[in-house]
Design a protein around this motif. Structure first.
Motif, PDB file in Angstrom:
ATOM      1  N   VAL A  30     -12.748  10.517 -42.791  1.00 33.87           N
ATOM      2  CA  VAL A  30     -13.240   9.492 -41.529  1.00 33.87           C
ATOM      3  C   VAL A  30     -14.904  10.472 -41.801  1.00 33.87           C
ATOM      4  O   VAL A  30     -15.561   8.866 -41.509  1.00 33.87           O
ATOM      5  CB  VAL A  30     -12.527   9.823 -40.394  1.00 33.87           C
TER       6      VAL A  30
ATOM      7  N   PRO B 209     -13.000   4.284 -40.829  1.00 38.30           N
ATOM      8  CA  PRO B 209     -11.517   3.798 -41.140  1.00 38.30           C
ATOM      9  C   PRO B 209     -12.645   2.366 -41.181  1.00 38.30           C
ATOM     10  O   PRO B 209     -13.833   1.141 -40.759  1.00 38.30           O
ATOM     11  CB  PRO B 209     -11.304   3.794 -39.664  1.00 38.30           C
TER      12      PRO B 209
ATOM     13  N   LEU C 174      -6.971   4.216 -41.711  1.00 40.93           N
ATOM     14  CA  LEU C 174      -7.535   5.072 -42.596  1.00 40.93           C
ATOM     15  C   LEU C 174      -7.861   4.943 -44.230  1.00 40.93           C
ATOM     16  O   LEU C 174      -8.767   5.697 -44.872  1.00 40.93           O
ATOM     17  CB  LEU C 174      -6.853   6.859 -42.160  1.00 40.93           C
TER      18      LEU C 174
END
Length: 223
Positions: free
Chosen positions: A80, A85, A115
């Motif tokens: 991340v 995302p 994701l």
């Protein structure tokens, strides 16, 4: 083999340490990961209906929570930080245009910050993932043969790898959980199986050392 994957695709493999199906992994959003409570909410999948992608409930409509191992949490956090995302909008449950108001309400598009997405920042088609990410990784790791000319017309085909498919990671997770002594009922719940007996029948052959534990327990009692 994880090291052979493109960086942006690694969480798709890492999350199978929780026994998720491939379509469930591809449907994970940032909001499904609860780092504080150390759980992953399995709420949806990305599935294909008549060659088009849509969101839907997990297989068997088994919405559930599964534990988030620290190793997976670290991998997701790193991912991340490097790849934010991506909001993706897809129809719900069935892509074709609705024919009634009830269908329109049910199929209304929904947006989730996924994701893992493809190069075009869209949901990943699992057929694309298998052909252009998974099998090249298998070949690089030496599990299957590299891509070769496979026919008279020069078509390039991958060696069949059914036993080495993405689903094998789910089998690995289940077998390791059972070998570690996890309850068959808990494992069935995590895998989304409605019948723990099915889970035991499916995965008991992955336990070659299970009998030894029972003998050791009896020996310990009478030692």
């Amino acid at each position: 083999m994880l090291d052979t994957l493109p960086t942006s695709e690694k969480p798709a493999i890492g999350t199978t340490r929780q026994g998720l199906r491939q379509r469930g992994v591809l449907g994970l959003s940032a909001d499904d990961i609860d780092f504080e409570k150390e759980v992953v909410h399995v709420r949806r999948q990305v599935k294909m209906v008549r060659a088009k992608l849509c969101f839907a409930l997990p297989k068997g409509r088994k919405v559930r929570d599964v534990p988030l191992p620290s190793s997976v949490a670290r991998a997701i956090r790193q991912h991340v930080e490097q790849f934010a995302p991506v909001p993706v909008t897809l129809p719900w449950d069935d892509p074709p245009p609705a024919e009634t108001p009830v269908e329109a309400k049910h199929r209304r598009p929904r947006t989730y910050s996924l994701l893992v997405t493809g190069r075009e920042r869209k949901a990943i088609n699992r057929n694309y993932f298998n052909s252009y990410v998974w099998k090249p990784a298998l070949a690089t790791a030496g599990v299957i043969a590299p891509l070769e000319e496979g026919s008279a017309d020069g078509a390039r085909v991958w060696e069949p790898s059914r036993e080495h498919g993405f689903h094998a990671l789910r089998h690995f997770y289940a077998s390791e959980e059972l070998e570690a002594g996890e309850s068959i009922v808990s494992l069935a719940r995590r895998l989304g199986h409605s019948d723990p007996g099915f889970t035991l029948r499916k995965y008991s052959h992955f336990l070659p050392r299970a009998g030894a534990r029972g003998s050791a327990a009896i020996d310990a009692i009478f030692a």
